[in-house]
Write a protein that holds these residues in place. Structure first.
Motif, PDB file in Angstrom:
ATOM      1  N   ARG A  33       0.257   3.440   7.695  1.00 37.72           N
ATOM      2  CA  ARG A  33       0.811   4.330   6.650  1.00 37.72           C
ATOM      3  C   ARG A  33       1.616   3.752   5.746  1.00 37.72           C
ATOM      4  NH1 ARG A  33       2.229   9.524   6.028  1.00 37.72           N
ATOM      5  NH2 ARG A  33       4.469   9.868   5.701  1.00 37.72           N
ATOM      6  N   SER A  34       2.564   2.874   6.299  1.00 35.47           N
ATOM      7  CA  SER A  34       3.600   2.034   4.980  1.00 35.47           C
ATOM      8  C   SER A  34       2.608   1.199   4.011  1.00 35.47           C
ATOM      9  CB  SER A  34       4.368   1.053   5.776  1.00 35.47           C
ATOM     10  OG  SER A  34       3.550   0.010   6.583  1.00 35.47           O
ATOM     11  N   GLN A  35       1.519   0.692   4.399  1.00 35.84           N
ATOM     12  CA  GLN A  35       0.539   0.129   3.486  1.00 35.84           C
ATOM     13  C   GLN A  35       0.037   1.148   2.439  1.00 35.84           C
ATOM     14  OE1 GLN A  35      -2.242  -1.971   5.855  1.00 35.84           O
ATOM     15  NE2 GLN A  35      -0.979  -3.844   6.241  1.00 35.84           N
ATOM     16  N   VAL A  36      -0.280   2.340   3.069  1.00 40.94           N
ATOM     17  CA  VAL A  36      -0.979   3.575   2.310  1.00 40.94           C
ATOM     18  C   VAL A  36       0.165   4.037   1.240  1.00 40.94           C
ATOM     19  CG1 VAL A  36      -1.957   5.721   2.134  1.00 40.94           C
ATOM     20  CG2 VAL A  36      -2.743   4.115   3.988  1.00 40.94           C
ATOM     21  N   MET A  37       1.455   4.055   1.917  1.00 43.67           N
ATOM     22  CA  MET A  37       2.636   4.503   0.919  1.00 43.67           C
ATOM     23  C   MET A  37       2.809   3.562  -0.341  1.00 43.67           C
ATOM     24  SD  MET A  37       3.224   7.575   1.589  1.00 43.67           S
ATOM     25  CE  MET A  37       4.668   7.876   0.929  1.00 43.67           C
ATOM     26  N   LEU A  38       2.849   2.251   0.115  1.00 39.52           N
ATOM     27  CA  LEU A  38       3.013   1.345  -0.834  1.00 39.52           C
ATOM     28  C   LEU A  38       2.023   1.441  -1.894  1.00 39.52           C
ATOM     29  CD1 LEU A  38       4.588  -1.245  -1.881  1.00 39.52           C
ATOM     30  CD2 LEU A  38       3.102  -2.538  -0.520  1.00 39.52           C
ATOM     31  N   GLN A  39       0.667   1.528  -1.303  1.00 41.98           N
ATOM     32  CA  GLN A  39      -0.431   1.658  -2.633  1.00 41.98           C
ATOM     33  C   GLN A  39      -0.277   2.963  -3.376  1.00 41.98           C
ATOM     34  OE1 GLN A  39      -3.888   1.703  -0.047  1.00 41.98           O
ATOM     35  NE2 GLN A  39      -4.102  -0.663  -0.037  1.00 41.98           N
ATOM     36  N   GLN A  40       0.318   3.926  -2.828  1.00 39.58           N
ATOM     37  CA  GLN A  40       0.349   5.277  -3.578  1.00 39.58           C
ATOM     38  C   GLN A  40       1.500   4.925  -4.343  1.00 39.58           C
ATOM     39  OE1 GLN A  40       0.325   8.754  -1.183  1.00 39.58           O
ATOM     40  NE2 GLN A  40       2.030   9.406  -2.328  1.00 39.58           N
ATOM     41  N   ARG A  41       2.582   4.428  -4.092  1.00 35.69           N
ATOM     42  CA  ARG A  41       3.592   4.118  -5.099  1.00 35.69           C
ATOM     43  C   ARG A  41       3.460   3.230  -6.095  1.00 35.69           C
ATOM     44  NH1 ARG A  41       7.174   4.712  -0.245  1.00 35.69           N
ATOM     45  NH2 ARG A  41       8.157   7.036  -0.479  1.00 35.69           N
ATOM     46  N   LEU A  42       2.633   2.197  -5.741  1.00 39.46           N
ATOM     47  CA  LEU A  42       2.014   1.310  -7.095  1.00 39.46           C
ATOM     48  C   LEU A  42       1.141   2.216  -7.922  1.00 39.46           C
ATOM     49  CD1 LEU A  42       1.445  -1.936  -4.886  1.00 39.46           C
ATOM     50  CD2 LEU A  42       3.046  -1.460  -6.475  1.00 39.46           C
ATOM     51  N   MET A  43       0.240   3.039  -7.369  1.00 40.14           N
ATOM     52  CA  MET A  43      -0.419   3.796  -8.153  1.00 40.14           C
ATOM     53  C   MET A  43       0.268   4.674  -9.291  1.00 40.14           C
ATOM     54  SD  MET A  43      -3.817   4.882  -6.053  1.00 40.14           S
ATOM     55  CE  MET A  43      -5.049   3.733  -5.420  1.00 40.14           C
ATOM     56  N   GLY A  44       1.246   5.387  -8.605  1.00 45.22           N
ATOM     57  CA  GLY A  44       2.451   6.144  -9.381  1.00 45.22           C
ATOM     58  C   GLY A  44       2.761   5.537 -10.367  1.00 45.22           C
ATOM     59  N   LEU A  45       3.410   4.320 -10.125  1.00 41.88           N
ATOM     60  CA  LEU A  45       3.936   3.225 -11.218  1.00 41.88           C
ATOM     61  C   LEU A  45       3.053   2.785 -12.084  1.00 41.88           C
ATOM     62  CD1 LEU A  45       6.696   1.714 -11.795  1.00 41.88           C
ATOM     63  CD2 LEU A  45       5.687  -0.216 -10.498  1.00 41.88           C
ATOM     64  N   LEU A  46       1.678   2.834 -11.939  1.00 39.31           N
ATOM     65  CA  LEU A  46       0.598   2.408 -12.709  1.00 39.31           C
ATOM     66  C   LEU A  46       0.542   3.613 -13.741  1.00 39.31           C
ATOM     67  CD1 LEU A  46      -1.274   0.356 -13.787  1.00 39.31           C
ATOM     68  CD2 LEU A  46      -2.968   1.352 -12.552  1.00 39.31           C
ATOM     69  N   LEU A  47       0.535   4.695 -13.316  1.00 37.60           N
ATOM     70  CA  LEU A  47       0.492   6.090 -13.895  1.00 37.60           C
ATOM     71  C   LEU A  47       1.544   6.350 -14.878  1.00 37.60           C
ATOM     72  CD1 LEU A  47      -1.333   8.551 -11.502  1.00 37.60           C
ATOM     73  CD2 LEU A  47      -2.238   7.338 -13.430  1.00 37.60           C
ATOM     74  N   VAL A  48       2.740   5.707 -14.409  1.00 39.19           N
ATOM     75  CA  VAL A  48       3.857   6.081 -15.311  1.00 39.19           C
ATOM     76  C   VAL A  48       3.913   5.184 -16.866  1.00 39.19           C
ATOM     77  CG1 VAL A  48       6.257   5.739 -15.282  1.00 39.19           C
ATOM     78  CG2 VAL A  48       5.522   6.976 -13.561  1.00 39.19           C
ATOM     79  N   VAL A  49       3.480   3.856 -16.192  1.00 38.69           N
ATOM     80  CA  VAL A  49       3.516   2.560 -17.323  1.00 38.69           C
ATOM     81  C   VAL A  49       2.407   3.178 -18.212  1.00 38.69           C
ATOM     82  CG1 VAL A  49       2.802   0.403 -17.536  1.00 38.69           C
ATOM     83  CG2 VAL A  49       4.412   0.896 -15.769  1.00 38.69           C
ATOM     84  N   LEU A  50       1.256   3.617 -17.737  1.00 36.19           N
ATOM     85  CA  LEU A  50       0.055   4.153 -18.417  1.00 36.19           C
ATOM     86  C   LEU A  50       0.484   5.297 -19.592  1.00 36.19           C
ATOM     87  CD1 LEU A  50      -2.869   4.119 -19.175  1.00 36.19           C
ATOM     88  CD2 LEU A  50      -3.104   5.708 -17.576  1.00 36.19           C
ATOM     89  N   SER A  51       1.382   6.123 -19.086  1.00 33.93           N
ATOM     90  CA  SER A  51       1.834   7.207 -20.071  1.00 33.93           C
ATOM     91  C   SER A  51       2.844   6.715 -20.969  1.00 33.93           C
ATOM     92  CB  SER A  51       2.410   8.247 -19.035  1.00 33.93           C
ATOM     93  OG  SER A  51       3.630   8.028 -18.409  1.00 33.93           O
ATOM     94  N   VAL A  52       3.551   5.818 -20.526  1.00 28.84           N
ATOM     95  CA  VAL A  52       4.638   5.159 -21.627  1.00 28.84           C
ATOM     96  C   VAL A  52       3.617   4.523 -22.749  1.00 28.84           C
ATOM     97  CG1 VAL A  52       6.309   3.535 -21.982  1.00 28.84           C
ATOM     98  CG2 VAL A  52       6.454   4.914 -20.160  1.00 28.84           C
ATOM     99  N   VAL A  53       2.711   3.666 -22.387  1.00 26.47           N
ATOM    100  CA  VAL A  53       1.924   2.869 -23.624  1.00 26.47           C
ATOM    101  C   VAL A  53       1.179   4.027 -24.148  1.00 26.47           C
ATOM    102  CG1 VAL A  53      -0.010   1.503 -23.481  1.00 26.47           C
ATOM    103  CG2 VAL A  53       1.678   1.156 -21.845  1.00 26.47           C
ATOM    104  N   MET A  54       0.747   5.103 -23.634  1.00 25.09           N
ATOM    105  CA  MET A  54      -0.020   6.121 -24.417  1.00 25.09           C
ATOM    106  C   MET A  54       1.055   6.752 -25.371  1.00 25.09           C
ATOM    107  SD  MET A  54      -2.397   7.804 -21.604  1.00 25.09           S
ATOM    108  CE  MET A  54      -1.897   9.426 -21.640  1.00 25.09           C
ATOM    109  N   LEU A  55       2.295   7.137 -24.914  1.00 24.67           N
ATOM    110  CA  LEU A  55       3.172   7.577 -25.923  1.00 24.67           C
ATOM    111  C   LEU A  55       3.672   6.746 -26.990  1.00 24.67           C
ATOM    112  CD1 LEU A  55       5.743   9.336 -23.556  1.00 24.67           C
ATOM    113  CD2 LEU A  55       4.078  10.378 -25.282  1.00 24.67           C
TER     114      LEU A  55
END
Length: 71
Positions: free
Chosen positions: A12-34
């Motif tokens: 579960r902790s590994q899955v949560m880490l992957q999920q948070r990294l995916m969320g961080l990637l989406l935030v960075v992607l949205s900043v780059v898009m802006l």
């Protein structure tokens, strides 16, 4: 039984880490898009709708306690 519970929580902790990294990637992607939208020359180039759709998804993946990704 204790060993199984410990293994499950590690997974579960590994899955949560992957999920948070995916969320961080989406935030960075949205900043780059802006940033790209800010330097557009036409109205179509300045359309930042995608960034405003991706940003809340990324923030939700970072801050939720629920597992939202499935492999």
């Amino acid at each position: 039984m204790y060993e199984r519970r410990r293994r499950r929580s590690k997974t579960r902790s590994q899955v949560m880490l992957q999920q948070r990294l995916m969320g961080l990637l989406l935030v960075v992607l949205s900043v780059v898009m802006l940033i790209v939208c800010a330097h557009g020359t036409t109205i179509e180039d300045r359309d930042g709708t995608g960034a405003f759709m991706v940003l809340p998804m990324g923030l939700y993946l970072i801050f939720t306690k629920n597992i939202c990704i499935y492999w």
